[in-house]
Design a protein around this motif. Structure first.
Motif, PDB file in Angstrom:
ATOM      1  N   TYR A 323       1.004  -1.222  -0.016  1.00  0.00           N
ATOM      2  CA  TYR A 323      -0.128  -0.146  -0.029  1.00  0.00           C
ATOM      3  C   TYR A 323       0.803   1.172  -0.171  1.00  0.00           C
ATOM      4  CZ  TYR A 323      -3.476  -3.341   1.484  1.00  0.00           C
ATOM      5  OH  TYR A 323      -4.284  -4.640   1.568  1.00  0.00           O
ATOM      6  N   LEU A 324       1.076   1.941  -1.009  1.00  0.00           N
ATOM      7  CA  LEU A 324       1.827   3.017  -1.037  1.00  0.00           C
ATOM      8  C   LEU A 324       1.511   4.253  -0.812  1.00  0.00           C
ATOM      9  CD1 LEU A 324       3.102   2.560  -5.000  1.00  0.00           C
ATOM     10  CD2 LEU A 324       4.049   1.522  -2.903  1.00  0.00           C
ATOM     11  N   THR A 325       2.034   5.016   0.256  1.00  0.00           N
ATOM     12  CA  THR A 325       1.917   6.270   1.093  1.00  0.00           C
ATOM     13  C   THR A 325       3.052   7.160   1.011  1.00  0.00           C
ATOM     14  OG1 THR A 325       2.498   5.858   3.328  1.00  0.00           O
ATOM     15  CG2 THR A 325       0.522   4.721   2.556  1.00  0.00           C
ATOM     16  N   PRO A 326       2.867   8.527   1.189  1.00  0.00           N
ATOM     17  CA  PRO A 326       4.046   9.224   1.305  1.00  0.00           C
ATOM     18  C   PRO A 326       4.862   9.166   2.584  1.00  0.00           C
ATOM     19  CG  PRO A 326       2.026  10.415   1.657  1.00  0.00           C
ATOM     20  CD  PRO A 326       1.716   9.215   1.207  1.00  0.00           C
ATOM     21  N   ALA A 327       4.265   8.456   3.403  1.00  0.00           N
ATOM     22  CA  ALA A 327       4.802   8.218   4.968  1.00  0.00           C
ATOM     23  C   ALA A 327       6.319   7.738   4.864  1.00  0.00           C
ATOM     24  CB  ALA A 327       3.903   7.446   5.952  1.00  0.00           C
ATOM     25  N   VAL A 328       7.326   8.530   5.695  1.00  0.00           N
ATOM     26  CA  VAL A 328       8.671   7.828   5.488  1.00  0.00           C
ATOM     27  C   VAL A 328       8.924   6.860   6.810  1.00  0.00           C
ATOM     28  CG1 VAL A 328       9.615   9.866   4.137  1.00  0.00           C
ATOM     29  CG2 VAL A 328       9.251   9.743   6.850  1.00  0.00           C
ATOM     30  N   GLU A 329       7.976   6.923   7.725  1.00  0.00           N
ATOM     31  CA  GLU A 329       8.038   6.299   8.869  1.00  0.00           C
ATOM     32  C   GLU A 329       7.704   4.813   8.625  1.00  0.00           C
ATOM     33  OE1 GLU A 329       7.778  10.541  10.018  1.00  0.00           O
ATOM     34  OE2 GLU A 329       6.287   9.131   8.816  1.00  0.00           O
ATOM     35  N   ASP A 396       1.180 -24.297   3.904  1.00  0.00           N
ATOM     36  CA  ASP A 396       0.420 -25.608   3.317  1.00  0.00           C
ATOM     37  C   ASP A 396      -1.014 -25.372   2.909  1.00  0.00           C
ATOM     38  OD1 ASP A 396      -0.749 -25.420   5.817  1.00  0.00           O
ATOM     39  OD2 ASP A 396       0.232 -27.413   6.454  1.00  0.00           O
ATOM     40  N   ARG A 397      -1.529 -24.010   3.508  1.00  0.00           N
ATOM     41  CA  ARG A 397      -3.029 -23.680   3.239  1.00  0.00           C
ATOM     42  C   ARG A 397      -2.941 -21.845   3.018  1.00  0.00           C
ATOM     43  NH1 ARG A 397      -1.851 -24.159   8.472  1.00  0.00           N
ATOM     44  NH2 ARG A 397      -2.670 -22.609  10.180  1.00  0.00           N
ATOM     45  N   PRO A 398      -3.812 -21.376   2.171  1.00  0.00           N
ATOM     46  CA  PRO A 398      -3.774 -19.992   2.163  1.00  0.00           C
ATOM     47  C   PRO A 398      -3.736 -19.173   3.084  1.00  0.00           C
ATOM     48  CG  PRO A 398      -5.764 -21.201   0.785  1.00  0.00           C
ATOM     49  CD  PRO A 398      -5.113 -22.140   1.684  1.00  0.00           C
ATOM     50  N   THR A 399      -2.648 -18.190   3.129  1.00  0.00           N
ATOM     51  CA  THR A 399      -2.124 -17.387   4.367  1.00  0.00           C
ATOM     52  C   THR A 399      -1.956 -16.037   3.783  1.00  0.00           C
ATOM     53  OG1 THR A 399      -1.252 -19.169   5.350  1.00  0.00           O
ATOM     54  CG2 THR A 399      -0.247 -17.231   5.855  1.00  0.00           C
ATOM     55  N   GLN A 400      -2.336 -15.170   4.747  1.00  0.00           N
ATOM     56  CA  GLN A 400      -2.041 -13.731   4.547  1.00  0.00           C
ATOM     57  C   GLN A 400      -1.248 -13.214   6.177  1.00  0.00           C
ATOM     58  OE1 GLN A 400      -5.199 -11.125   3.601  1.00  0.00           O
ATOM     59  NE2 GLN A 400      -6.460 -12.550   2.302  1.00  0.00           N
ATOM     60  N   LEU A 401      -0.214 -12.658   5.634  1.00  0.00           N
ATOM     61  CA  LEU A 401       0.685 -12.092   6.626  1.00  0.00           C
ATOM     62  C   LEU A 401       0.778 -10.531   6.046  1.00  0.00           C
ATOM     63  CD1 LEU A 401       3.732 -14.554   6.672  1.00  0.00           C
ATOM     64  CD2 LEU A 401       1.973 -14.359   8.422  1.00  0.00           C
ATOM     65  N   PHE A 402       0.319  -9.583   7.529  1.00  0.00           N
ATOM     66  CA  PHE A 402       0.736  -8.150   7.178  1.00  0.00           C
ATOM     67  C   PHE A 402       1.965  -7.967   7.781  1.00  0.00           C
ATOM     68  CE2 PHE A 402      -4.231  -8.293   7.611  1.00  0.00           C
ATOM     69  CZ  PHE A 402      -4.476  -7.279   6.592  1.00  0.00           C
ATOM     70  N   ARG A 403       2.581  -7.014   6.864  1.00  0.00           N
ATOM     71  CA  ARG A 403       4.159  -6.738   7.177  1.00  0.00           C
ATOM     72  C   ARG A 403       3.981  -5.211   7.197  1.00  0.00           C
ATOM     73  NH1 ARG A 403       9.062  -8.748   3.586  1.00  0.00           N
ATOM     74  NH2 ARG A 403       7.938  -7.918   1.911  1.00  0.00           N
ATOM     75  N   ALA A 404       4.674  -4.903   8.510  1.00  0.00           N
ATOM     76  CA  ALA A 404       5.101  -3.191   8.574  1.00  0.00           C
ATOM     77  C   ALA A 404       6.669  -3.169   8.626  1.00  0.00           C
ATOM     78  CB  ALA A 404       4.458  -2.958   9.737  1.00  0.00           C
ATOM     79  N   THR A 405       6.864  -2.275   8.038  1.00  0.00           N
ATOM     80  CA  THR A 405       8.659  -1.744   8.068  1.00  0.00           C
ATOM     81  C   THR A 405       8.911  -0.470   7.937  1.00  0.00           C
ATOM     82  OG1 THR A 405      10.892  -2.623   7.251  1.00  0.00           O
ATOM     83  CG2 THR A 405       8.961  -2.582   5.658  1.00  0.00           C
ATOM     84  N   VAL A 406      10.078   0.177   7.835  1.00  0.00           N
ATOM     85  CA  VAL A 406      10.200   1.459   7.639  1.00  0.00           C
ATOM     86  C   VAL A 406      10.171   1.991   6.183  1.00  0.00           C
ATOM     87  CG1 VAL A 406      11.811   3.393   8.088  1.00  0.00           C
ATOM     88  CG2 VAL A 406      11.852   1.224   9.550  1.00  0.00           C
ATOM     89  N   GLY A 407       9.679   3.005   6.006  1.00  0.00           N
ATOM     90  CA  GLY A 407       9.329   3.536   4.761  1.00  0.00           C
ATOM     91  C   GLY A 407      10.797   3.951   3.878  1.00  0.00           C
ATOM     92  N   ILE A 408      10.581   4.485   2.742  1.00  0.00           N
ATOM     93  CA  ILE A 408      11.598   5.048   2.053  1.00  0.00           C
ATOM     94  C   ILE A 408      11.720   6.574   2.261  1.00  0.00           C
ATOM     95  CG2 ILE A 408      12.477   5.403  -0.229  1.00  0.00           C
ATOM     96  CD1 ILE A 408      11.082   2.854  -1.148  1.00  0.00           C
TER      97      ILE A 408
END
Length: 408
Positions: A323-329, A396-408
């Motif tokens: 999800y593209l945002t202008p946030a750098v954090e 081994d089954r449909p999976t969703q992982l949310f991932r948060a890291t530092v922006g650019i």
């Protein structure tokens, strides 16, 4: 890489079942659970599960900032994690609120310090010097009010309600530029004497009832929302302000990005929320808590925004949808494992430097990093330090992982 145990915050608007179900605990809970904090905010840091027992993520970062955050993140943000992750569950509407820009937060924090307002005071607006842009991704269907709706559409709504008492306020909107008209009208309503509100709000509620009884559908969601808010907060100026905001319905996986100055209220639903590591909130109604009208007006952005413009753009790389945002954090993506990606180890795209927080929203996966291997089931979270990535996944089954890291 370690398992991460979040801290639950209980507020009256929370849910007795949603977060408990998400994390695999018995429900209903004794108190409404509103937010699961997964980060290193001093008010409620999460806990890392180490071989020697649980440790606060704050302590982990303090003891090894270089390894945990990485040199590039330290150069940009110092020895702090610049983002905060939450799982949010709303069974009732949150207060109408906005967040300041960095410049506004610095000035506001210094002013309140100068006046001697304690950080713990209920009338304190600024708990830190940071802005608080935020992204919310719906885990379950989610409803919200956000951003001032384009004026022409708001005029159509107000006229559709057929409330004569609203006519003078329609003229305030159409008689000047869009932003100026919205500022004038919002200021008029939020500063109105209580006797005026006690007359106008019931008239608007009657208009909403008549609109729904007529069988009209174009503004049915808006009318129902006004009635719900009016029942919970009789005579509150925030009920009127809701007429000015976009009414949003998010399907699972859809998101909204809220920059500084965006007036909003989450109405109901469960979502994955990531924001700058701040707790600065300026309230505008729909709450018994402190409302600082002059300060709120200082930070609000009255530029109209369509509902569509609040949704971030998406960028797909393999099974990683960002999800593209202008946030750098912060940067937020969802890792979706299904089809040909099941049953064998796959590399998670590595788009950003620094640490990662992973939250399993569906299914389950084995996560491999340099130092360790963990199994994440629905509701579980992991902390991946900067020197422990990149990661590999097996599901081994449909999976969703949310991932948060530092922006650019």
């Amino acid at each position: 890489m370690e398992l991460l145990r979040g801290v639950i915050r209980t507020y009256a608007w929370g849910s007795r079942t949603a977060i408990a179900d998400f994390t695999g605990r018995p429900a209903p809970t004794a108190h409404p659970e509103a937010e699961l904090w997964l980060g290193a905010h001093p008010a409620d840091p999460a806990f890392v599960e180490t071989e020697d027992g649980e440790r606060s993520l704050l302590d982990v970062l303090r003891d090894d900032p270089e390894g945990q955050l990485g040199p590039s993140v330290r150069d940009r943000f110092g020895d702090v994690l610049p983002f905060l992750v939450k799982v949010l569950a709303a069974d009732e509407p949150l207060s109408l609120q906005a967040h300041p820009s960095t410049e506004q937060a610095v000035v506001g924090y210094q002013n309140e310090d100068r006046m001697g307002v304690p950080l713990s005071s209920p009338v304190r607006n600024y708990r830190d010097r940071s802005h608080k842009p935020e992204l919310l991704v719906a885990i379950e269907p989610f409803e919200a009010l956000a951003g001032f709706r384009p004026v022409a559409r708001t005029v159509e709504l107000m006229r559709a309600l057929a409330v004569p008492e609203l006519d003078p306020f329609v003229e305030l909107l159409v008689g000047q530029s869009a932003a100026d008209g919205l500022r004038t009208l919002f200021t008029t309503w939020i500063t109105a004497p209580q006797p005026d509100l006690d007359a106008l709000v019931p008239a608007v509620l009657d208009g909403a009832v008549n609109y729904l009884r007529s069988g009209a559908t174009e503004f049915a969601d808006e009318a129902r929302t006004v009635l719900e808010l009016g029942e919970r907060y009789p005579g509150d100026a925030g009920v009127l302000a809701a007429l000015l905001l976009n009414r949003l319905q998010l399907a699972p996986g859809e998101a909204i990005y809220l920059p500084a100055g965006n007036l909003h209220s989450y109405l109901r639903g469960v979502g994955f929320e990531v924001m700058a590591n701040s707790d600065n909130v300026l309230r505008g109604g729909l709450t018994p808590k402190h409302v600082d009208v002059p300060e709120l007006l200082r930070v609000l952005d009255f530029t109209p925004a369509s509902a569509e413009s609040l949704h971030p753009r998406l960028d797909q790389e393999g099974f990683d949808l960002e999800y593209l945002t202008p946030a750098v954090e912060f940067a937020v993506s969802v890792l979706r494992l299904d089809g040909e990606n099941l049953g064998h180890e796959v590399d998670a795209p590595c788009r950003h430097d620094g640490p990662q927080i992973l939250v399993c929203a569906e299914g389950g996966a084995v996560v491999r990093a340099k130092s360790d291997t963990l199994t994440l089931e629905r509701g579980a979270a992991a902390w991946v330090s900067a020197d422990d990535g990149p990661i590999r996944l097996v599901a081994d089954r449909p999976t969703q992982l949310f991932r948060a890291t530092v922006g650019i």
